[in-house]
Design an enzyme around this catalytic site. Structure first.
Site, PDB file in Angstrom:
ATOM      1  N   GLY A 188       0.814  -1.217   0.000  1.00 47.52           N
ATOM      2  CA  GLY A 188       0.000   0.000   0.000  1.00 47.52           C
ATOM      3  C   GLY A 188       0.844   1.262   0.000  1.00 47.52           C
ATOM      4  O   GLY A 188       0.803   2.045   0.957  1.00 47.52           O
ATOM      5  N   VAL A 189       1.582   1.488  -1.078  1.00 43.67           N
ATOM      6  CA  VAL A 189       2.484   2.647  -1.115  1.00 43.67           C
ATOM      7  C   VAL A 189       1.721   3.966  -1.059  1.00 43.67           C
ATOM      8  O   VAL A 189       2.272   4.986  -0.640  1.00 43.67           O
ATOM      9  CB  VAL A 189       3.397   2.607  -2.360  1.00 43.67           C
ATOM     10  CG1 VAL A 189       4.333   1.408  -2.295  1.00 43.67           C
ATOM     11  CG2 VAL A 189       2.585   2.597  -3.649  1.00 43.67           C
ATOM     12  N   GLY A 190       0.453   3.958  -1.459  1.00 39.54           N
ATOM     13  CA  GLY A 190      -0.347   5.171  -1.337  1.00 39.54           C
ATOM     14  C   GLY A 190      -0.583   5.563   0.105  1.00 39.54           C
ATOM     15  O   GLY A 190      -0.875   6.728   0.409  1.00 39.54           O
ATOM     16  N   ASP A 191      -0.442   4.612   1.026  1.00 41.60           N
ATOM     17  CA  ASP A 191      -0.494   4.871   2.464  1.00 41.60           C
ATOM     18  C   ASP A 191       0.898   5.010   3.062  1.00 41.60           C
ATOM     19  O   ASP A 191       1.160   5.900   3.870  1.00 41.60           O
ATOM     20  CB  ASP A 191      -1.210   3.718   3.187  1.00 41.60           C
ATOM     21  CG  ASP A 191      -2.708   3.713   2.964  1.00 41.60           C
ATOM     22  OD1 ASP A 191      -3.338   4.756   3.159  1.00 41.60           O
ATOM     23  OD2 ASP A 191      -3.248   2.654   2.608  1.00 41.60           O
ATOM     24  N   LEU A 192       1.807   4.117   2.676  1.00 45.13           N
ATOM     25  CA  LEU A 192       3.092   4.018   3.346  1.00 45.13           C
ATOM     26  C   LEU A 192       4.013   5.179   3.011  1.00 45.13           C
ATOM     27  O   LEU A 192       4.755   5.673   3.882  1.00 45.13           O
ATOM     28  CB  LEU A 192       3.765   2.686   2.995  1.00 45.13           C
ATOM     29  CG  LEU A 192       2.934   1.441   3.342  1.00 45.13           C
ATOM     30  CD1 LEU A 192       3.681   0.178   2.943  1.00 45.13           C
ATOM     31  CD2 LEU A 192       2.598   1.408   4.819  1.00 45.13           C
TER      32      LEU A 192
END
Length: 410
Positions: free
Chosen positions: A184-188
């Site tokens: 979840g790079v959009g979060d991380l």
């Protein structure tokens, strides 16, 4: 207290953080602070953070309705303490304000306007503690930094990936359909930026005595990672499209098949191309005009990748490790099972067993990749049960438990 002459746990020891976050992005940001020694107090709503119910669950683990948690929560809420505060009640709001007066940082990732609606805006809290660093993480940022048409849109990982540009350059085929990145790079990514921003703001407090509002947007953070697409479009009018499994400027550089899986090769210059050709038993490729330079290899990418792929396909991953490891930029594509048995990750402390209350065995979570010689951080405490540390936290702040709302008669 740390005994004299012994290393402190983490460079942020002594930093007090009130964590009002939920889901993944916010908790991951505060986890990064906690891993480096900050005292992160997870302020949960009555009943606890809803992500406690997300699995998988180890056999026998204490269930959500008894204050327990699944692996999702356990991974990103380690090193934290828990207290339940009802921010919808006047008593709960007063309790939070009293804690803010003695805190260094408050982090929240509600949608824009939620804290204002509760009467707990940055401006309100900063009036009680001018040194407060108030950090907000939202899908499209806070209006204080610039209101956009998307300010009030809800956002999750795939939305940030899509609108921040990273999906647009990701996909197995050059110019093909966009692909969501697995983690979840959009979060991380925004979580990492927020933790960095909090540390920077706290350093400013040490010099000036003044806190400030810190704002990170999920979409902005993803775009910052994709900086290449910005300057390429600005300088050359090159629009972004999926790059496939190679690199637009280097060759061979990407994923190649083995007989039992896949490997990654990175050959950025002739210094590595010539020995690779010799290892392949194809010294002729070093002199071939189609391969004489990186620029030539990029122009004849299909030929080069076919030659390299035909050779790697004849070998197992283990054989390629013996042939290429330490000589060419190379690595096998590892899956979770491989990672659990790889000596590198064991030696680096990246697989950390943690207690799971009630479970028959520990829960292994990913450790921190940050290593410091004098103030080592890391995982030292499992994720908390709901309200587990309420008593000690209230005592530390000099507070009494907030009165509970009367329950209706049966």
């Amino acid at each position: 207290m740390t005994a004299p002459g012994t290393p402190a746990f983490g460079a942020l020891q002594g930093l007090r953080v009130l964590d009002l976050t939920q889901m993944l992005a916010g908790p991951y940001a505060t986890m990064l602070l906690a891993d480096q020694g900050a005292d992160v107090i997870k302020v949960e709503p009555p009943g606890g953070d809803a992500t406690r119910r997300h699995g998988p669950f180890l056999p026998g683990a204490r269930p959500f309705d008894e204050g327990g948690f699944g692996a999702y929560f356990g991974s990103v809420n380690r090193n934290k303490r828990s207290i339940v505060v009802d921010l919808k009640s006047e008593a709960g709001k007063a309790q939070l304000i009293a804690m803010v007066r003695q805190a260094d940082v408050l982090v929240e990732n509600y949608r824009a306007g939620v804290m204002e609606g509760l009467g707990l805006s940055y401006e309100t809290l900063a009036a009680h503690n001018p040194r407060l660093v108030y950090a907000a993480l939202r899908g499209f940022g806070d209006p204080r930094s610039g209101e956009t048409p998307y300010t009030h849109w809800p956002a999750y990982d795939p939305v940030a990936q899509a609108m921040g540009g990273i999906m647009g350059v990701t996909g197995p085929e050059v110019g093909g359909a966009p692909t969501k990145i697995g983690p979840g790079v959009g979060d991380l990514l925004p979580a990492m930026y927020l933790a960095y921003a909090v540390a920077a703001a706290c350093w400013s407090v040490q010099r000036t005595g003044q806190g400030q509002f810190v704002d990170v947007a999920m979409a902005d953070a993803v775009l910052a990672l994709c900086e290449r697409i910005v300057y390429q479009y600005s300088a050359a009018g090159v629009d972004s499209r999926p790059d496939g499994n190679g690199h637009p400027l280097l060759c061979p550089f990407g994923i190649f098949p083995a007989s039992d899986g896949y490997v990654s090769l990175g050959v950025p210059n002739d210094r590595f191309w010539e020995p690779l050709a010799r290892i392949m038993g194809r010294a002729d490729l070093a002199a071939d005009p189609r391969c004489a330079s990186n620029e030539a290899r990029v122009r004849h990418r299909a030929f080069v990748e076919a030659e390299v792929g035909a050779w790697t396909r004849r070998h197992t991953q283990a054989e390629l490790v013996r042939l290429l490891g330490g000589r060419i930029p190379f690595g096998p594509v590892l899956y979770a099972q491989d990672i659990f048995h790889d000596p590198h990750f064991q030696a680096r402390g990246m697989l950390v067993p943690t207690e799971q209350p009630g479970a028959e065995r520990p829960l292994t979570i990913a450790g921190t990749p940050i290593h410091m010689g004098r103030t080592p951080g890391g995982v030292h405490r499992r994720a908390p049960l709901v309200d587990e540390h309420a008593g000690e936290i209230l005592r530390e702040f000099g507070l009494q438990p907030a009165p509970t709302s009367p329950q209706p008669s049966p």
